[in-house]
Enzyme design. Structure first.
Site, short mmCIF file in Angstrom:
data_model
loop_
_atom_site.label_atom_id
_atom_site.label_comp_id
_atom_site.label_asym_id
_atom_site.label_seq_id
_atom_site.Cartn_x
_atom_site.Cartn_y
_atom_site.Cartn_z
N LYS A 149 6.79 -0.50 -11.98
CA LYS A 149 7.13 0.50 -10.85
C LYS A 149 7.26 2.13 -11.31
O LYS A 149 8.47 2.48 -11.50
CB LYS A 149 8.19 0.22 -9.80
N GLU A 181 -3.92 -4.32 -3.56
CA GLU A 181 -2.71 -4.14 -2.66
C GLU A 181 -3.07 -3.05 -1.80
O GLU A 181 -3.86 -2.21 -2.31
CB GLU A 181 -1.34 -4.18 -3.52
#
Length: 285
Positions: A149, A181
């Protein structure tokens, strides 16, 4: 009113908060981040976010800047000092400041740690949960390690702007013919009451909300299949939805102009949102 923010061990008014121009987060996006939701003044899924932070840092050869419990205390103090009832807490950790060089700085360089809040009254009562989202598909042009992330969010930002220009709410990214995603969320479809979402790998972020929702779905005797799917399969599905720390479970009602199901939020997405919010509020810390 000025917010209180946290910068490298100090709690400061936001207008006094500064970071070096030589910080590697600024120069190289050499940094990771987490977002923790706050509902009713309490943290949602903090332990999961702290664990993922540790993993992201480790993948980049960095260590946790402080113990998880100390980090929790910082979150709690910012919630209290800023009077956050519902909202978000952003945390960013960089490799620190050093003269510009592609090579990492010497071991022992002090990391930069920044936290700030955003007040979002009624966060759990978003209109999107009742109306659903319209998404478009775009090529996935991000770097390969999406499981880390990092703060490298330029392409997701561009994706959101592409969606806005197309009159949609968000974009689902596609690679090798399959959905990876959303720009800031994990993507799902429901076919014949089966929940389908892409399997974990380096291609997608290992969502904390994703993990919680899938666990709760299985506990509720819902069928879950983790595999990739195409945009065409999604358009033909009975339902679609997304999950993220800030949107929880939110239905998708249109993909590239085609209605999903009857074009209204589906029952499974609505039930999962209800289950997730009930459990998250019960276990909030």
């Amino acid at each position: 009113m000025s917010r209180t923010v946290y910068v490298n061990g100090e709690y400061l008014p936001e207008e006094r908060a500064t970071v070096s121009i030589f910080d590697r987060g600024f120069l190289f996006a050499d940094a990771v981040y987490e977002v923790t939701s706050v509902l009713g003044g309490k943290l949602i899924d903090f332990d999961g976010h702290a664990a993922r932070l540790d993993r992201s840092l480790g993948e980049l050869g960095m260590s946790m800047p402080m113990e998880a419990e100390a980090l929790r205390d910082v979150h709690h103090r910012l919630v209290a000092e800023n009077g956050i009832e519902d909202g978000l807490i952003y945390l960013q950790v960089t490799r620190g400041a050093a003269d510009r060089d592609f090579a990492f700085p010497e071991a022992g360089t002090a990391q930069t740690v920044v936290l700030f809040t955003q007040s979002k009254p009624g966060l759990a009562d978003s209109p999107a949960a009742k109306m659903g989202l319209k998404v478009i598909s775009i090529p996935d042009a991000r770097w390969g390690r999406r499981d880390i992330k990092t703060v490298q969010l330029l392409y997701p930002s561009m994706g959101k702007m592409m969606a806005k220009a197309a009159g949609a709410d968000d974009a689902w990214m596609v690679e090798d013919g399959h959905v990876t995603e959303g720009t800031s969320n994990n993507a799902y479809i429901v076919t014949g009451r089966k929940i389908v979402t892409r399997q974990l790998g380096q291609e997608i972020l290992h969502g904390i909300t994703r993990a919680a929702v899938l666990r709760m779905a299985r506990e509720a005797q819902m069928e879950v299949e983790e595999r990739s799917f195409t945009i065409e399969e999604a358009q033909a599905a009975d339902e679609a939805f997304i999950t993220s720390a800030s949107s929880f479970v939110t239905p998708v009602v249109e993909i590239d102009g085609a209605k999903v199901g009857d074009g209204t939020p589906g029952k499974i997405a609505a039930r999962l949102r209800e289950i997730y919010l009930e459990e998250s509020k019960r276990t909030a810390s």
